[in-house]
Design an enzyme around this catalytic site. Structure first.
Site, PDB file in Angstrom:
ATOM      1  N   LYS A 153       0.852  -1.197   0.000  1.00  0.00           N
ATOM      2  CA  LYS A 153       0.000   0.000   0.000  1.00  0.00           C
ATOM      3  C   LYS A 153       0.881   1.238   0.000  1.00  0.00           C
ATOM      4  O   LYS A 153       1.926   1.264   0.659  1.00  0.00           O
ATOM      5  CB  LYS A 153      -0.910  -0.032   1.234  1.00  0.00           C
ATOM      6  CG  LYS A 153      -1.966   1.062   1.257  1.00  0.00           C
ATOM      7  CD  LYS A 153      -2.872   0.903   2.471  1.00  0.00           C
ATOM      8  CE  LYS A 153      -3.966   1.960   2.519  1.00  0.00           C
ATOM      9  NZ  LYS A 153      -4.859   1.799   3.676  1.00  0.00           N
ATOM     10  N   SER A 210      -9.686   1.835   2.542  1.00  0.00           N
ATOM     11  CA  SER A 210      -8.790   2.554   1.662  1.00  0.00           C
ATOM     12  C   SER A 210      -7.748   1.670   0.966  1.00  0.00           C
ATOM     13  O   SER A 210      -7.153   2.101  -0.017  1.00  0.00           O
ATOM     14  CB  SER A 210      -8.064   3.644   2.446  1.00  0.00           C
ATOM     15  OG  SER A 210      -7.293   3.062   3.474  1.00  0.00           O
ATOM     16  N   SER A 269     -10.019  -0.469   6.749  1.00  0.00           N
ATOM     17  CA  SER A 269      -9.403  -0.347   5.428  1.00  0.00           C
ATOM     18  C   SER A 269      -8.701  -1.588   4.881  1.00  0.00           C
ATOM     19  O   SER A 269      -8.340  -1.607   3.710  1.00  0.00           O
ATOM     20  CB  SER A 269      -8.410   0.801   5.418  1.00  0.00           C
ATOM     21  OG  SER A 269      -9.104   1.986   5.168  1.00  0.00           O
TER      22      SER A 269
HETATM   23  N1  GLN Z   1     -13.175   4.188   5.774  1.00  0.00           N
HETATM   24  C1  GLN Z   1     -12.643   4.614   7.043  1.00  0.00           C
HETATM   25  C2  GLN Z   1     -12.226   6.057   6.936  1.00  0.00           C
HETATM   26  O1  GLN Z   1     -12.460   6.630   5.911  1.00  0.00           O
HETATM   27  C3  GLN Z   1     -11.492   3.744   7.427  1.00  0.00           C
HETATM   28  C4  GLN Z   1     -10.259   4.063   6.706  1.00  0.00           C
HETATM   29  C5  GLN Z   1      -9.089   3.252   7.149  1.00  0.00           C
HETATM   30  O2  GLN Z   1      -9.227   2.241   7.815  1.00  0.00           O
HETATM   31  N2  GLN Z   1      -7.915   3.733   6.800  1.00  0.00           N
HETATM   32  O3  GLN Z   1     -11.706   6.617   7.846  1.00  0.00           O
END
Ligand code: GLN
Length: 483
Positions: free
Chosen positions: A76, A151, A175
């Site tokens: 990532k 994400s 994410s």
């Molecule tokens: N979708 C969640 C957010 O937008 C989690 C994102 C994540 O785990 N990095 O914060």
């Protein structure tokens, strides 16, 4: 043989028996990436020359075969790889090349893994759809009109599309698990403190964890064996011994008590997702587990609570990106203040700005007690819900996400709808627990459904045992999208 389709344990076996060489694997994946990534757009940095150079070095060092010798891993874009662009898919970090490797990258390299590419993500990991990247959206390999989740959407899509054998993602509120669920792969969020965060560009430091995205549960265990464990560079990384997780791949769930939180089966849950999870529970019962209803009474506050805690931490973590030390600096300014303004104004995307503003507000004098401090208290209540639940059961089973993958563009202008897609994953981060998402079915449109298993702190072994048993009796993880 289609080497690109194989799991890490299968490849490792072939390489060991000299039936395949790392270079052949890499060449096969190169072809696959070229065929599919025009459509999927999972990767944001892919440097063939560098990959081949790594491969050559490995082959020279044959004698010292590590646990991931010759196994390709996609990373990532928020995990630092020395000398390679690491941008969090944000314009503001354009051109930033870390002078060091994250701890997990060091460990991968020590074990002979090949860093294949960087994966696309929501900008700074803010999002659930992989649409807020400065490189443009990643597409779900099961239906290219849909989002892969986020994400870590690039990591999940790359594994689902067989562009890589393994991937690393990060999980702050879901994410890793949510994109794994929506792409039909395995994704594990470790206990807070199990995996070092050194070299992970911080979103919310009290919630972030790095973890694996893989084609099956055994591969997740292999990868966890390599990346887990104490690190002097991360004082939140705990010094409890790392068991050999492959030892917990037991096909036996007999007598285990599984809790099903009633709050997670309420309005908003898609019927086909619900059916998929209920079928999975039936299978666990058939295999000898006992299923019982439990309650996590503070669930309804989780999303609101998370969006105070996470944005507060993000606003402070992102303060360092001001055009001075890292990446991008805007031109055409007259003084320092204007330089900051212009750089941050044009460097951050809309969602990043929204979060910085929200978080700054929650931390500002006069509001700190009303919002941030109160959010910390609610966080404690959410944690206590889990502590109480784990007195009655060994693990908790839920859907990973309330729906299957939605269409690109569908929620991007409606932040609240977007935030709600993490309603089942967020509490786990607030409580610091480990959880895994595994494929448990498909809906009528052939879109994957994810099953989440949650365990007490540092009980990753329980996750592996349950997930592996489930996998041994199902074929969902073997399905592949037609690309
Ligand atoms: N979708 C969640 C957010 O937008 C989690 C994102 C994540 O785990 N990095 O914060």
């Amino acid at each position: 043989m289609e080497l690109y389709r194989l799991t890490a344990h299968e490849l490792r076996d072939l390489i060991d028996k000299k039936k395949a060489a790392p270079k052949e694997v890499i060449q096969d994946l190169f072809k696959r990436i070229e065929q599919t990534d025009k459509k999927v757009k999972a990767l944001c940095l892919f440097d063939k020359k560098d990959v081949l150079a790594q491969c050559e070095q490995l082959e020279k060092a044959q004698a010292k075969k590590g646990r991931l010798f010759g196994i390709p891993v996609v990373i990532k874009d928020n995990i630092c790889v020395q000398g390679q662009d690491t941008t969090c898919s944000s314009r503001i970090l354009k051109g930033f090349q870390p002078p060091y490797d994250a701890t997990c990258i060091q460990r991968l390299k020590q074990e002979g893994a090949i860093i294949l590419a960087k994966a696309n993500m929501d900008e700074f990991a803010f999002g659930s759809s992989c649409e807020t990247s400065c490189y443009g959206p990643t597409h779900n390999p099961w239906d290219l009109k849909r989002i892969p989740g986020g994400s870590s959407g690039g990591s999940a899509a790359a594994v689902a599309a067989d562009q890589t054998t393994l991937a690393l993602g990060s999980d702050t509120g879901g994410s890793i698990r949510q994109p794994a669920g929506l792409c039909g792969v395995v994704g594990l969020k470790p206990t807070y403190g199990r995996v070092s965060r050194y070299g992970l560009i911080a979103f919310a430091s009290s919630l972030d964890q790095i973890g694996p995205l893989t084609k099956d549960v055994q591969d997740a265990a292999l990868l966890m064996n390599v990346i887990s464990g104490a690190d002097p560079n991360d004082s939140t990384c705990v010094d409890t011994p790392v068991p050999d997780y492959t030892q917990s791949l037991l096909n036996d769930v007999h007598g285990l008590k599984l809790g099903v939180p009633k709050e997670y089966f309420a309005a908003g849950l898609d019927t086909e997702v619900k059916n998929g999870v209920e079928q999975a529970l039936k299978l666990f019962e058939k295999l000898g587990a006992r299923v019982q209803e439990i309650s996590l009474p503070h669930t309804e506050y989780a999303v609101a609570d998370y969006y105070i805690v996470a944005t507060a931490e993000a606003s402070s973590n992102l303060a360092r990106f001001d055009g001075v030390q890292y990446g991008y600096r805007s031109c055409g300014f007259n003084d320092l203040l204007q330089m900051y303004r212009k750089t941050r104004g044009s460097g951050f995307g809309e969602e990043a700005k929204r979060r910085i503003i929200l978080g700054t507000y929650a931390l500002s004098s006069g509001y700190y007690d009303a919002y941030y401090l109160r959010a910390l208290k609610v966080r404690r209540l959410i944690k206590q819900d889990f502590d109480r639940a784990f007195q009655k059961c060994d693990a908790i089973i839920t859907p990973t996400s309330p729906t299957v993958a939605f269409k690109i563009g569908e929620r991007i202008d409606d932040p609240l709808a977007m935030y709600l897609s993490d309603i089942y994953t967020i509490s786990v981060n607030l409580a610091g627990l480990p959880a895994i998402s595994i494929p448990c079915g498909f809906n009528r449109e052939n879109l994957p459904i994810g099953l989440q298993i949650i365990a007490p702190p540092f009980a990753e072994e329980m996750l592996f045992r349950l997930a592996y048993s489930f996998e041994q009796h199902t074929q969902w993880h073997k399905q592949r999208p037609k690309l």
